[in-house]
Design an enzyme around this catalytic site. Sequence first.
Site, PDB file in Angstrom:
ATOM      1  N   ASP A  87      36.385  65.434  65.201  1.00 31.32           N
ATOM      2  CA  ASP A  87      37.432  64.803  64.422  1.00 31.32           C
ATOM      3  C   ASP A  87      38.274  65.924  63.822  1.00 31.32           C
ATOM      4  OD1 ASP A  87      38.870  63.753  62.270  1.00 31.32           O
ATOM      5  OD2 ASP A  87      37.454  62.112  62.006  1.00 31.32           O
ATOM      6  N   ILE A  95      41.365  65.553  62.314  1.00 34.98           N
ATOM      7  CA  ILE A  95      42.532  64.896  61.698  1.00 34.98           C
ATOM      8  C   ILE A  95      43.173  65.713  60.583  1.00 34.98           C
ATOM      9  CG2 ILE A  95      41.706  62.588  62.312  1.00 34.98           C
ATOM     10  CD1 ILE A  95      41.053  62.141  59.377  1.00 34.98           C
ATOM     11  N   TYR A  98      31.992  62.401  56.139  1.00 33.59           N
ATOM     12  CA  TYR A  98      32.889  61.285  55.795  1.00 33.59           C
ATOM     13  C   TYR A  98      32.133  59.955  55.797  1.00 33.59           C
ATOM     14  CZ  TYR A  98      36.805  58.012  56.837  1.00 33.59           C
ATOM     15  OH  TYR A  98      37.709  56.978  56.847  1.00 33.59           O
ATOM     16  N   LYS A 146      46.917  61.956  57.942  1.00 30.75           N
ATOM     17  CA  LYS A 146      46.649  62.992  56.949  1.00 30.75           C
ATOM     18  C   LYS A 146      47.694  64.092  56.993  1.00 30.75           C
ATOM     19  CE  LYS A 146      42.899  60.738  56.023  1.00 30.75           C
ATOM     20  NZ  LYS A 146      42.828  59.884  54.824  1.00 30.75           N
TER      21      LYS A 146
END
Lengths: 493, 493
Positions: free
Chosen positions: B236, B238, B151, B276
């Site tokens: 992470d 998410i 990302y 998300k």
Amino acid sequence: MASGGNGLLLSRVASGDGHGENSSYFDGWKAYDMNPFDLHSNSDGVIQMGLAENQLSLDLIEEWSLSHPEASICTPQGASQFRRIANFQDYHGLPEFREAMAKFMGRVRGGKVVFDPDRIVMSGGATGAQDTLAFCLADPGDAYLVPTPYYPAFDRDCCWRPGIKLLPIECHSSNGFTLTREALVSAYEGARRQGTRVKGILITNPSNPLGTVMDRGTLAMLAAFATEHRVHLICDEIYAGSVFAKPEFVSIAEVIERDVPGCNRDLIHIAYSLSKDFGLPGFRVGIIYSYNDAVVACARKMSSFGLVSSQTQYFLAKMLADDEFMARFLAESARRLAARHERFTAGLREVGIACLGGNAGLFSWMDLRSMLRDKTPEAELELWRVIINQVKLNVSPGTSFHCNEPGWFRVCHANMDDETMDVALDRIRCFVRKYQTNNNKRKAAAAERWAASGARPLRLSLPRRGGAAAASHLALSSPLALMSPQSPMVHAS
Amino acid sequence: MASGGNGLLLSRVASGDGHGENSSYFDGWKAYDMNPFDLHSNSDGVIQMGLAENQLSLDLIEEWSLSHPEASICTPQGASQFRRIANFQDYHGLPEFREAMAKFMGRVRGGKVVFDPDRIVMSGGATGAQDTLAFCLADPGDAYLVPTPYYPAFDRDCCWRPGIKLLPIECHSSNGFTLTREALVSAYEGARRQGTRVKGILITNPSNPLGTVMDRGTLAMLAAFATEHRVHLICDEIYAGSVFAKPEFVSIAEVIERDVPGCNRDLIHIAYSLSKDFGLPGFRVGIIYSYNDAVVACARKMSSFGLVSSQTQYFLAKMLADDEFMARFLAESARRLAARHERFTAGLREVGIACLGGNAGLFSWMDLRSMLRDKTPEAELELWRVIINQVKLNVSPGTSFHCNEPGWFRVCHANMDDETMDVALDRIRCFVRKYQTNNNKRKAAAAERWAASGARPLRLSLPRRGGAAAASHLALSSPLALMSPQSPMVHAS
């Protein structure tokens, strides 16, 4: 697993104590948390007077909300906006929010200046605003100059992560803690002598903790000094809408337009918030307004770390745009703040306790200098612990605001109802009267001893080993005398 | 006043470019912003496929909201909570919010692990979560190792203000970009050789941009490596609730409980968000879940800079606590994500374009390696600019994700309706078919020339000065051939 081995595992920021929350000043909060006052269920508890929170006019906002269901995306009237708003993630913020906020900021400042919606940057409360500005304006090791007394959490906001030093500009009660150019120059030159780069001057106007507004001349002096020395001027104006009496509030925004020819606007930055003027700290609305394009651009990028919820932006955009309501709210809020301020200060006057003459904010700056054992920070803290533990009021000692003159206390009085306020006042008055009675007795006894001694100076009639009489003197002259045997202070001593 | 003199006036953070938003990768966003597609009013505009946003199931949340007016403090049913909530400023968060969030995080992870509400720390989105964790875990100059592709905004979140370096762990398409221990060790030792202190390994699971989940063995290997080398493992997660097909999602929370004996949990930290899985980026809900007490305590103090609006906390606490709705929402959301993923990848297969086999997230990792002029990042960017400017799709090139293998693109497809998706697919197919036609012609022409030349190798029939034929070759083999004379790329070249 114990975190004992975290020393090298975590960052210096995490391993250090820069957030300031381990300071002894939080003892008052702990006392409150352990035994919170409730008028009906715990009338002997600690009353929270350390929290600058405005609960006086929330009913108006609640009423407005109920009569404007279209302002919520969770009502049938507002639901058509749910998807757009829930999905909205542009860090510029909702255009209608920025426009309404700019307009409102102008209104709060008497309509004398126009704010540009494109310079409105969101942040996570004023806390986030100062953190962000510090990252934008200064490097670790640089300094801000801050007039004393000042808001304690500036240490957390500016020093903890951005690594800025805060250096005091000493102000004194002799002129009502007014900031003078001499004190500013002295602080500036002192920093330079130490080799510290001064990057800004940080003020709160209206002042927290003083509850006073800064006059136009002082603001103009500051802006001129900033221009001359090429340092930033950061103006925290989060109580701009909480001025309830004359003199009127003057914003730096107005001053740089009218009173400082040649002012370098690239150096001027305002922090604002809705936490105080509206009593909405839960909504986390902070605003950075900078006249410097690069700071606007950079702070906006940083705002990704602490944007205002779009649900909240949407609600507030509607409310702030309601001109009739805003005018009514500000007027009524000022009326209520004035009434509360008068109730509190008049209540203290009954027992001869004065406050600094304030006209703004959610607190008073109470003068208990006459009750100190001596003029030291230690004596102030001693008195403070008595107030917390015996009087059961969580007030804030002046030393926690970096005040250089012991004996001042910030007392918040907008975060409670009238009945609680009256209980608090009764407690203070009772405490002061006891102190005065004991003090008078002590004086009378001293005068008697003096007379009996035939006025022979230097002759002390201490009993052998110094015990009882010394203890008795302490008991009469010190607030410690008012403590019950159960007091943790007594146990500690 | 111009900001030209800001160099020394502002901080190094503000003067630098660490936020990454001036990179050329934002050209795609600019193209979209200047000419956004709308099915009815601007059907020739640029379609936004660079935004990992979930718009597929917001209708369910909107419906829930309307049938649960008590979840809003702005309805008659919820207004009794208005003052309490508006005034709420405890940075621990509403207890009911933390409890509901902990329970929901367990549910998303298949009910196999229990999350402790007291370890739930709020942050301003996952963006704020990474910024905060970086400040807690590492000092400026320290490094995180990050498997590629990753990302892009991790650079902003971890490097910009906290000053961390991100060092790649190189992954390759040959094994589906799976992270191997060899690649991890190589990155770790490379950093050590350079004298860089490695403080953490940062992963996204499910992966952004790959759309794949990490297998249990890899996660266990990472946790064991972290324990062995005393580095943090920041996961992470998410997209944990956006897994729509087998294999099932495995959280690090599950792995450290079951698969890594002796795991040092003080090193394990999870970032989560509702942006998300629910499509609520506007609500700015980020969560840090750490197993390290000191990190929980420190991050909670830092959360003052980016708390979730109490209005939003209150709403979500009610929604997340609705077990029946949550089960239904997650199942239906997965069904819709799977359908969209299939629609997109099947549409590409029609013209022979493949994506990495993904089962999670809001995007596909599209393989256009066969369409590159050559295997260089420059060729990838050349193709990308054609896709933006001619095909009018804002997709994201693999190089922006630090992918070391040119020709991959992340294409988001959950932020639009089916009709827009179909337009996007038509555009891609048309583009690919034109390319294939031209490419076939080129090959035929080359074969013809080859035959005509009598197959004499090394003899080139370039015209004098190299002009026309070389240009013709470029025209046939390169996506540039598809550009109209109006293209800014053509003007630029």
